[in-house]
Enzyme design. Structure first.
Site, PDB file in Angstrom:
ATOM      1  N   ASP A 101      70.531  52.972  40.519  1.00 58.53           N
ATOM      2  CA  ASP A 101      70.940  53.717  39.332  1.00 58.53           C
ATOM      3  C   ASP A 101      71.210  55.171  39.677  1.00 58.53           C
ATOM      4  O   ASP A 101      70.280  55.944  39.914  1.00 58.53           O
ATOM      5  CB  ASP A 101      69.849  53.622  38.264  1.00 58.53           C
ATOM      6  CG  ASP A 101      70.304  54.138  36.910  1.00 58.53           C
ATOM      7  OD1 ASP A 101      71.492  54.493  36.786  1.00 58.53           O
ATOM      8  OD2 ASP A 101      69.485  54.181  35.984  1.00 58.53           O
ATOM      9  N   ASP A 353      78.902  56.536  37.341  1.00 60.69           N
ATOM     10  CA  ASP A 353      77.654  55.803  37.131  1.00 60.69           C
ATOM     11  C   ASP A 353      77.697  54.423  37.766  1.00 60.69           C
ATOM     12  O   ASP A 353      78.635  53.659  37.554  1.00 60.69           O
ATOM     13  CB  ASP A 353      77.398  55.690  35.626  1.00 60.69           C
ATOM     14  CG  ASP A 353      76.049  55.076  35.302  1.00 60.69           C
ATOM     15  OD1 ASP A 353      75.129  55.196  36.129  1.00 60.69           O
ATOM     16  OD2 ASP A 353      75.923  54.486  34.225  1.00 60.69           O
TER      17      ASP A 353
END
Length: 499
Positions: A101, A353
């Site tokens: 992440d 992301d």
């Protein structure tokens, strides 16, 4: 004299060993990322996969802007839910699988005994909760890592919570295991956890890092799987690697294998490269010293396109960049001001992301892109309105013949910093129907999503560049020079060549 000589030799050997095991590595470290679908039987229909992925993307983006969370100074978007990395922490030889992440800055995993609240609909963890190894030690309340885990709360306050005596607090003598860092609360966009901070060794291929700090969670809310935070915070994995080895921690990249939800492709490993730097012979696209005597288009396609990272006072761990516009075919659609910069309150910008599947855009900008796309594709192909609600994507079309799809180009800030997406990254084709109710037909959908009105997004992220749109690119996060780069790659071949 003899004792001094022995001590000198001993310390020299230790320095050599540490230098060899961590700091002297001049070659990148290669790890593999596995898609979360690769651990399942993957029997779901394309419509079901699209709907679940679009729902997760929307939740990850929208809940970050929820009004109830505005009082929080810093909140990660959500834990990632697509790509898994395997790490070995402590003296135990067993590995733990965590979501990669780039939108958060903490490494944590479930520890025994473990309770996950509201996890009935969540995917099963690929590995059982871990037990702390005998070599794990608690982090003291006076440690900077403890303050970082508690959103920069002063160490004096944290040590008071840990019952460290006042005279110890005043003299700075709380830095022992007798006064551990208090449990901390960490919230994502759609889940949360309470964890304790520990330190232990981290084992990666060819390297072992001592004093690696991580969170051990015994209770979580809707978070059954741990997270390897790769954001820009002190506790992220790259930041901790940089302390031991600047080469490994100052740059990392990944190359996501193009899968289009195909069961065979989704099982191919995607390379994650720690310490990946652009070769000196490989010029940066868009710089003033970019003077090629020849016009080698093939070489240019392999070059990195770089754009600078934007600083975000509210979300300092985000990899935010400036998007100037999107081209559909030959028409350039300028991006709104909120995507070009970040305001003083931390609102705006585009977050690159790894944990969001699809790209999210502000409504007005999204509608302009869709309108231009539809004017070219919709005049030839019938709109598949029936499929759009069940897929979560729009617009979708019935494809009765070969479809001509206009090119889609992302224009980032910087001279010639534009990225042309492969067609499969923004237009997904699949078969639907044939169940007796509807005839089997080929369908194609635009793979961008509406992130909501600008008024709803103020103070938060303006847009997200999702991992689906990053497929087939090596995406490099150059932390030393504060820039993000994109280069077209055959990611499966890159994995094979680097193994």
């Amino acid at each position: 004299m003899k004792t001094c000589l022995i001590f000198f030799l001993y310390t020299t050997i230790l320095q050599y060993y540490f230098h060899f095991s961590v700091s002297s590595l001049s070659t990148p470290l290669l790890l593999h990322l596995s898609h979360s679908l690769s651990t399942s039987k993957h029997s779901s229909s394309p419509l079901h996969l699209l709907k679940s992925s679009s729902s997760r993307s929307s939740a990850r983006f929208r809940r970050h802007h929820h009004k109830q969370q505005q009082q929080q100074l810093s909140l990660p978007i959500s834990s990632g839910s697509d790509y898994l990395i395997s790490l070995s922490v402590g003296s135990s030889s067993s590995a733990v699988s965590l979501y990669l992440d780039t939108g958060s800055d903490l490494v944590w995993f479930p520890c025994r005994p473990f309770t996950c609240i509201l996890c009935e609909s969540k995917p099963l963890p690929p590995s059982p909760p871990s037990s702390l190894s005998s070599s794990a030690t608690t982090v003291s309340c006076s440690s900077p890592s403890c303050s970082a885990a508690h959103s920069s709360l002063p160490s004096s306050d944290l040590c008071a919570i840990s019952n460290c005596p006042l005279d110890f607090i005043e003299t700075g003598d709380c830095n022992t295991s007798s006064y551990p860092c208090p449990p901390f609360y960490y919230a994502y966009g759609d889940g949360s956890l309470v964890a304790k901070l520990y330190s232990d060794s981290l084992s990666l291929p060819s390297v072992s890092v001592s004093n690696f700090t991580f969170g051990c969670a015994h209770t979580t809310l809707a978070e059954p799987i741990g997270v390897a935070g790769f954001g820009r915070g002190r506790l992220s994995l790259p930041a901790q690697l940089a302390v031991h080895s600047p080469h490994l921690g100052n740059s990392f990249s990944y190359c996501l294998v193009s899968h289009s939800f195909d069961s065979d492709r989704v099982r191919r490993p995607s390379p994650l490269i720690l310490g990946r730097f652009v070769d000196k012979k490989e010029k940066r696209v868009g710089t003033t010293d970019d003077h090629d005597d020849g016009d080698d288009e093939k070489k240019k396609k392999n070059e990195f396109v770089f754009t600078e990272m934007l600083e975000n006072p509210k979300h300092p761990y985000f990899y935010s960049v400036s998007l100037q516009g999107i081209s559909i075919g030959k028409r350039n659609i300028p991006a709104p001001a909120m995507l070009r910069r970040i305001d003083k309150n931390g609102g705006g910008g585009v977050v690159v992301d790894s944990g969001t599947t699809f790209t999210m855009l502000p409504a007005k900008f999204y509608n302009s892109v869709v309108e231009e796309f539809d004017s070219r594709v919709g005049r030839v192909h019938e709109r598949a309105d029936r499929v759009e609600p069940s897929s979560g994507m729009s617009p979708c079309y019935y494809l009765n013949q070969t479809v001509k799809v206009p090119a889609l180009v992302l224009h980032f800030a910087g001279n010639r910093s534009s990225v042309t997406l492969p067609r499969r990254n923004y237009f997904y084709e699949f078969m639907d129907g044939g169940d007796g109710k509807e005839e089997k037909r080929k369908i194609g959908c635009l793979m961008l999503m509406n992130g909501g009105d600008e008024s709803e997004l103020r103070g938060g992220t303006g847009a997200i560049l999702g991992n689906y749109q990053q497929q087939g690119f090596e995406v490099v996060y150059d932390l030393l020079n504060r820039r993000v780069g994109f280069a077209k790659r055959k990611c499966a071949s890159l994995w094979d060549s680097l193994k």
